[in-house]
Design a protein around this motif. Structure first.
Motif, PDB file in Angstrom:
ATOM      1  N   VAL A  77      19.991   5.169 -10.205  1.00 48.97           N
ATOM      2  CA  VAL A  77      21.425   5.151 -10.495  1.00 48.97           C
ATOM      3  C   VAL A  77      22.176   5.324  -9.179  1.00 48.97           C
ATOM      4  O   VAL A  77      21.860   6.238  -8.412  1.00 48.97           O
ATOM      5  CB  VAL A  77      21.802   6.271 -11.490  1.00 48.97           C
ATOM      6  N   PRO A  78      23.171   4.473  -8.891  1.00 48.94           N
ATOM      7  CA  PRO A  78      23.851   4.513  -7.600  1.00 48.94           C
ATOM      8  C   PRO A  78      24.895   5.624  -7.461  1.00 48.94           C
ATOM      9  O   PRO A  78      26.062   5.386  -7.184  1.00 48.94           O
ATOM     10  CB  PRO A  78      24.491   3.130  -7.506  1.00 48.94           C
ATOM     11  N   VAL A  79      24.466   6.859  -7.672  1.00 47.52           N
ATOM     12  CA  VAL A  79      25.274   8.054  -7.409  1.00 47.52           C
ATOM     13  C   VAL A  79      24.382   8.997  -6.629  1.00 47.52           C
ATOM     14  O   VAL A  79      23.160   8.880  -6.686  1.00 47.52           O
ATOM     15  CB  VAL A  79      25.770   8.724  -8.712  1.00 47.52           C
ATOM     16  N   PHE A  80      24.960   9.902  -5.865  1.00 50.85           N
ATOM     17  CA  PHE A  80      24.085  10.833  -5.174  1.00 50.85           C
ATOM     18  C   PHE A  80      24.398  12.262  -5.565  1.00 50.85           C
ATOM     19  O   PHE A  80      25.470  12.568  -6.070  1.00 50.85           O
ATOM     20  CB  PHE A  80      24.094  10.628  -3.655  1.00 50.85           C
ATOM     21  N   GLY A  81      23.410  13.098  -5.380  1.00 50.03           N
ATOM     22  CA  GLY A  81      23.519  14.497  -5.762  1.00 50.03           C
ATOM     23  C   GLY A  81      22.776  14.741  -7.055  1.00 50.03           C
ATOM     24  O   GLY A  81      23.089  14.129  -8.083  1.00 50.03           O
ATOM     25  N   LYS A 138      28.604   4.408 -11.878  1.00 53.75           N
ATOM     26  CA  LYS A 138      29.024   4.724 -10.515  1.00 53.75           C
ATOM     27  C   LYS A 138      30.180   5.714 -10.588  1.00 53.75           C
ATOM     28  O   LYS A 138      30.820   5.855 -11.626  1.00 53.75           O
ATOM     29  CB  LYS A 138      29.421   3.469  -9.751  1.00 53.75           C
ATOM     30  N   THR A 139      30.442   6.352  -9.490  1.00 52.05           N
ATOM     31  CA  THR A 139      31.550   7.289  -9.456  1.00 52.05           C
ATOM     32  C   THR A 139      32.862   6.533  -9.304  1.00 52.05           C
ATOM     33  O   THR A 139      32.894   5.381  -8.882  1.00 52.05           O
ATOM     34  CB  THR A 139      31.382   8.294  -8.295  1.00 52.05           C
ATOM     35  N   THR A 140      33.927   7.193  -9.620  1.00 52.65           N
ATOM     36  CA  THR A 140      35.244   6.592  -9.530  1.00 52.65           C
ATOM     37  C   THR A 140      35.707   6.516  -8.073  1.00 52.65           C
ATOM     38  O   THR A 140      35.123   7.158  -7.196  1.00 52.65           O
ATOM     39  CB  THR A 140      36.244   7.416 -10.377  1.00 52.65           C
ATOM     40  N   TRP A 141      36.754   5.752  -7.817  1.00 52.95           N
ATOM     41  CA  TRP A 141      37.281   5.603  -6.471  1.00 52.95           C
ATOM     42  C   TRP A 141      37.561   6.981  -5.877  1.00 52.95           C
ATOM     43  O   TRP A 141      38.100   7.865  -6.528  1.00 52.95           O
ATOM     44  CB  TRP A 141      38.573   4.783  -6.492  1.00 52.95           C
ATOM     45  N   GLY A 142      37.149   7.140  -4.614  1.00 57.53           N
ATOM     46  CA  GLY A 142      37.420   8.373  -3.888  1.00 57.53           C
ATOM     47  C   GLY A 142      36.355   9.445  -4.027  1.00 57.53           C
ATOM     48  O   GLY A 142      36.409  10.463  -3.352  1.00 57.53           O
ATOM     49  N   TYR A 159      39.753  14.155  -4.882  1.00 62.96           N
ATOM     50  CA  TYR A 159      40.353  13.970  -6.204  1.00 62.96           C
ATOM     51  C   TYR A 159      41.748  13.391  -6.010  1.00 62.96           C
ATOM     52  O   TYR A 159      42.413  13.679  -5.047  1.00 62.96           O
ATOM     53  CB  TYR A 159      40.483  15.307  -6.940  1.00 62.96           C
ATOM     54  N   ARG A 160      42.186  12.612  -6.946  1.00 61.52           N
ATOM     55  CA  ARG A 160      43.564  12.110  -6.897  1.00 61.52           C
ATOM     56  C   ARG A 160      44.485  13.118  -7.451  1.00 61.52           C
ATOM     57  O   ARG A 160      44.268  13.786  -8.369  1.00 61.52           O
ATOM     58  CB  ARG A 160      43.705  10.848  -7.746  1.00 61.52           C
TER      59      ARG A 160
END
Length: 121
Positions: free
Chosen positions: A62-66, A98-102, A120-121
């Protein structure tokens, strides 16, 4: 221990019949979790997870890290099961997560350095 106690209380009160349980692989096996995953390998761009989703064994990147993101993936998989997706469909969809922008984005700077942008926005 607190989550286990909440689950036992919910079952004892008859409120667990529609609940979906997720837990990391070893704990999940003990308690019959609907989703139980563990991180096999992680690097700065992805995590490799394996386990069971809705009685379907699998392994995928899965293309996320942690490693902490395995909890987010398990919660999402439970939600997908509740919406009627099969374990096979969920395993096939996990690599698209995938994670959201930012969040968790590597940025290449003009001078050649690489920086982690995580906000975070």
């Amino acid at each position: 221990p607190y989550t286990r106690k909440m689950w036992q209380n919910a079952k004892g009160a008859g409120r667990a019949e529609n609940a979906l349980l997720f837990a990391e692989t070893e704990e999940g096996k003990k308690f019959g979790a609907h989703v139980s995953l563990s991180v096999v390998h992680s690097d700065e761009s992805s995590i490799l997870v394996e386990g069971v989703i809705g009685e379907v064994q699998g392994r995928t990147r899965v293309p996320v890290f942690g490693n902490h993101n395995v909890n987010n993936l398990m919660a999402a998989a439970c939600f997908a099961l509740a919406c009627g997706m099969s374990g096979f469909e969920i395993w096939a969809a996990l690599p698209e997560c995938k994670t959201t922008w930012g969040r968790h984005q590597w940025v290449q700077t003009k001078n050649g350095a690489r920086a982690l942008f995580d906000a975070y926005r």
